[in-house]
Scaffold this active site. Structure first.
Site, PDB file in Angstrom:
ATOM      1  N   TRP A 339       0.779  -1.157  -0.029  1.00 24.29           N
ATOM      2  CA  TRP A 339       0.013   0.084  -0.174  1.00 24.29           C
ATOM      3  C   TRP A 339       0.916   1.193  -0.009  1.00 24.29           C
ATOM      4  CZ3 TRP A 339      -2.211   2.366   4.990  1.00 24.29           C
ATOM      5  CH2 TRP A 339      -1.532   2.265   6.125  1.00 24.29           C
ATOM      6  N   ASP A 340       2.161   1.152   0.312  1.00 23.81           N
ATOM      7  CA  ASP A 340       3.144   2.200   0.225  1.00 23.81           C
ATOM      8  C   ASP A 340       2.790   2.915  -0.983  1.00 23.81           C
ATOM      9  OD1 ASP A 340       3.873  -0.015   1.981  1.00 23.81           O
ATOM     10  OD2 ASP A 340       5.879   0.805   1.973  1.00 23.81           O
ATOM     11  N   GLU A 479       0.959  -2.799  12.840  1.00 21.40           N
ATOM     12  CA  GLU A 479       1.260  -4.146  12.695  1.00 21.40           C
ATOM     13  C   GLU A 479       1.909  -4.547  13.797  1.00 21.40           C
ATOM     14  OE1 GLU A 479       3.824  -4.020   9.178  1.00 21.40           O
ATOM     15  OE2 GLU A 479       2.174  -4.192   7.809  1.00 21.40           O
ATOM     16  N   LYS A 591       3.124   0.807  16.113  1.00 18.75           N
ATOM     17  CA  LYS A 591       4.213   0.697  15.211  1.00 18.75           C
ATOM     18  C   LYS A 591       4.222   1.916  14.125  1.00 18.75           C
ATOM     19  CE  LYS A 591       6.083  -2.194  11.629  1.00 18.75           C
ATOM     20  NZ  LYS A 591       6.058  -3.689  10.877  1.00 18.75           N
ATOM     21  N   GLN A 592       2.905   2.197  14.014  1.00 22.17           N
ATOM     22  CA  GLN A 592       2.804   3.301  13.065  1.00 22.17           C
ATOM     23  C   GLN A 592       1.413   3.887  13.022  1.00 22.17           C
ATOM     24  OE1 GLN A 592       3.301  -0.159  10.279  1.00 22.17           O
ATOM     25  NE2 GLN A 592       2.288   1.418   8.871  1.00 22.17           N
TER      26      GLN A 592
END
Ligand code: IFM
Length: 727
Positions: A339-340, A479, A591-592
């Site tokens: 998806w980046d 994640e 994580k994000q």
């Protein structure tokens, strides 16, 4: 030399070699070549990765194949082979010129025998003709007159690092033929072992500035070379040019003939003309893509570097491939697409070079059969995109990966990180909003949105006890937490997706009724299915406190241990690295961005109060320093929206330093492509505050106090708009 246009190093540090190889990557949208040296050094990670050239590999299913190296160029001075680790090197300077994609190395070398030479080596991958590459090698004799030998060739003895064991290599090529059709030309024909892709390469060497040059082939197996020998007088300069051409059987039916034709054409045009055409293409790129930040040279250079890396990784003439998470600059993630690309890179291209954004979305269109197959195998309908994608469209996320200590880790993303299907639909929708590209939307984009909506309609679970739809057992963007129920990001994006699908269909019915009925029939968009979608929209569970607006990232997140991240300082690794995969699942550390990612993506649907309460909760609980590189740019944008400009700037600079300063210590494995795209978004959507409204794009600037001016260009629905903002 304007320092905001060049990345340079003035020492050769063997221990930083792999990081330098990544940042000195050059390319042209067809291939990327890491910044290894022409004379090669032990332990270097040479790589040329060509879009679409995949071959099977254990564990990771399939990977981009390291192509035979086109760089080899050796210099012998009176019989002594030039290398920077013997003799004496002074005046070393390596420079990547972002304006033109030229990588230059200059140095003075004193051979062990005492002969001194000045050497300049330039390399570039033509943007005007993606099958053409060039190296110019200049040697000046400083304190001697003597014999010089130059060897220019190809090296087919290349490998990919093995996913099973890092100290092993995987050979993907079988040699077909090599040859010398003329004294100054060598060729190599190789074929990938399992995918059967042919790669043909041709090399031409010529030397100017000296007389009586003799040329001869050197027929080393798998490493064909052309040797040039000549006498160099003291003070004299010889200029050698190596032209290289490459074609694969993906590009053309007879690549062996094509490389020779292309080479003949290039020789006839001459180096200067080829260079001029290449520079013109770069000028054109920068005319629309450059963003000028006055008052912050570090940010300026980092942004240009990021855009450069994205531009050289973006396919220009091939819509069957897309940009891997590490671009074409390293082996991490093996050339797989995440998806980046859709979420972090496509917006930059949609606003600057929309035809290239379209290529990336067409890749998703071409891979719909793979997405349909994935949905069917998992027992669903419609199309479910792979978490890690390759041109065949199949899911290529490894099930297991080995750790350095020999243990293996189960990777679940391929099965349950399902938000990718909504992300792709979102990218299509945003592209359409920005460009108004009706041909794409009607003929390709709508089908992507609708068939992934069919998947969600079959994926949601009805919970009769709660009288609501749920989605259980997924991984959201964060994640650190796996197998979660009711990821608020996922559920909310599904609600958005189904709404957008209904809207798309009714728009098609009004404007393109034939297309609407063709799709309705082919994708089985029955009235019952549409009623079901509306029901899911109305009743899907979104875990949000109706009074405060705070969202719970997934069921039970607030019950996890509320670990104070500062208690782990100082640290040099991620929270997941410290606590282990199991340990990280048990704490409220991200994580994000996850809920914040949702607020960023559905910006218009949330007010400031909702953004504030969620920012205050989640931003301090995120592993900014060692978590995902996808996070900092998004935090910068949200920070800007909330008026937290200094904090936004901190996040922005963390993204800016991701590769140039190697802040996570993993830039050796390739460029962080999402971070690079996010950096553009942080400047344009964050500091400039660009937003699309029904009346068109507007800006709401909130520049860091030391930025004097910010200027950029966007393309909006076929028009070019310049924007210049002062603080
Ligand atoms: O897509 C990302 C993901 O969000 C976090 N892990 C790395 C992937 C590839 O960059």
């Amino acid at each position: 030399m304007d320092s905001t246009w060049v990345v340079h190093e003035d020492t050769f540090e063997a221990e930083r070699q792999h990081h330098s190889e990544t940042i000195f990557t050059i390319g042209n949208g067809y291939l990327g070549t890491r910044g290894t040296f022409e004379e090669r050094y032990p332990g270097d990670r040479q790589a040329t990765l060509i879009h679409g050239v995949f071959d099977d590999a254990p564990i990771i299913h399939t990977e981009l194949v390291n192509a035979p190296d086109w760089l080899p160029f050796s210099l012998f001075v009176e019989g002594q082979r030039f290398a920077m680790n013997h003799g004496l090197v002074t005046n070393y300077l390596r420079t990547l010129h972002l304006r033109t994609g030229l990588l230059t190395r200059q140095l003075r070398w004193r051979s062990p025998g005492g002969q001194s030479v000045d050497i300049t080596i330039e390399r570039w991958a033509s943007l005007a003709d993606e099958h053409l590459l060039a190296i110019r090698y200049t040697v000046t004799a400083l304190n001697f007159s003597g014999e010089i030998e130059l060897r220019a060739g190809l090296d087919g003895l290349v490998e990919n690092p093995c996913a099973l064991q890092s100290n092993m290599g995987l050979l993907h090529w079988q040699r077909m033929t090599q040859g010398y059709p003329a004294p100054q030309i060598a060729t190599l024909h190789s074929r990938t072992r399992t995918s059967g892709i042919d790669l043909c390469q041709a090399v031409y060497l010529t030397v100017e500035g000296v007389e009586n040059v003799s040329y001869a082939p050197h027929d080393c197996p798998n490493c064909p070379q052309v040797i040039a020998r000549f006498h160099l007088a003291q003070g004299q300069t010889a200029t050698a040019t190596k032209l290289v051409t490459m074609y694969t059987s993906r590009d053309i039916s007879n690549p062996a003939a094509a490389v020779l034709e292309k080479l003949a054409e290039a020789i006839a045009r001459g180096y200067d003309a080829l260079w001029a055409e290449h520079v013109r293409e770069w000028d054109e790129y920068w005319r629309v893509c450059d963003v000028v930040i006055e008052g912050d040279d570090e940010a300026q250079l980092a942004l240009r570097f990021s855009l450069f890396q994205l531009l050289i990784a973006t396919p220009r003439h091939d819509d069957r491939v897309s940009i891997p998470a590490k671009t074409l600059s390293g082996f991490d993630y093996r050339g797989h697409v995440f998806w980046d690309t859709d979420i972090f890179i496509v917006p930059f291209l949609a606003f600057t070079l929309p035809h290239l954004a379209r290529n990336l979305l067409m890749y998703r269109y071409h891979t719909l059969p793979g997405a349909r197959d994935k949905a069917r195998r998992a027992g669903y309908q419609g199309a479910m995109y792979p978490w890690e994608s390759v041109p065949s469209g199949e899911e290529t996320t490894p099930h297991w990966v080995p750790l350095a200590d020999g243990r293996v880790v189960r990777i679940w993303c391929g099965e349950i990180e399902q938000h990718i299907s909504a992300d792709v639909a979102y990218a299509v929708w945003r592209y359409w909003q920005v460009t108004g590209d009706e041909d794409f939307f009607v003929n390709y984009g709508a089908e992507i949105i609708l068939d992934t909506a069919v998947f969600w309609g079959s994926r949601v679970e009805f919970n009769g006890r709660e009288d609501r739809y749920e989605i259980n057992d997924v991984i959201g963007p964060d994640e650190n937490h796996e197998h979660v129920n009711n990821s608020v990001f996922t559920n909310r994006m599904v609600q958005w997706h189904l709404r957008t699908a209904l809207h798309t269909l009714s728009w098609l019915q009004e404007t393109h009724p034939d297309k609407a009925s063709e799709l309705a029939q082919r994708l089985h968009l029955t009235p019952e299915r549409l009623v079901h979608w509306q029901d899911v929209i109305d009743r899907i569970y979104i875990a949000q406190n109706t009074e405060t607006g705070l969202m719970e990232q997934f069921d039970g997140f607030f019950d996890l241990e509320d670990l104070d991240l500062t208690s782990l300082e100082p640290r040099t690794q991620s929270v997941q690295g410290l606590l282990g995969i199991e340990g990280a699942q048990k704490v409220q550390v991200l994580k994000q961005p996850d809920v914040l990612m949702l607020l960023y993506m559905l910006d218009d649907e949330y007010d400031q109060a909702t953004k504030r309460v969620n920012w205050d909760y989640y931003e301090p609980r995120t592993d900014h320093a060692f978590g995902s590189s996808l996070g900092p740019a998004v935090h910068a944008i949200l920070g800007c929206q909330l008026g937290e400009i200094e904090r936004a700037y901190e996040h922005f600079m963390r993204a800016a330093r991701a590769d140039l300063h190697d802040v996570r210590g993993n830039a050796d494995a390739g460029i962080h492509a999402a971070s690079a795209g996010g950096l553009w978004q942080a400047v344009i959507f964050g500091f400039a505050g660009l937003k699309l409204t029904p009346q068109g794009p507007i800006v709401h600037p909130r520049l860091p106090s030391h930025w004097k001016k910010l200027s950029f260009t966007i393309r909006y629905r076929g028009e070019t708009r310049q924007c210049s903002l002062e603080s």
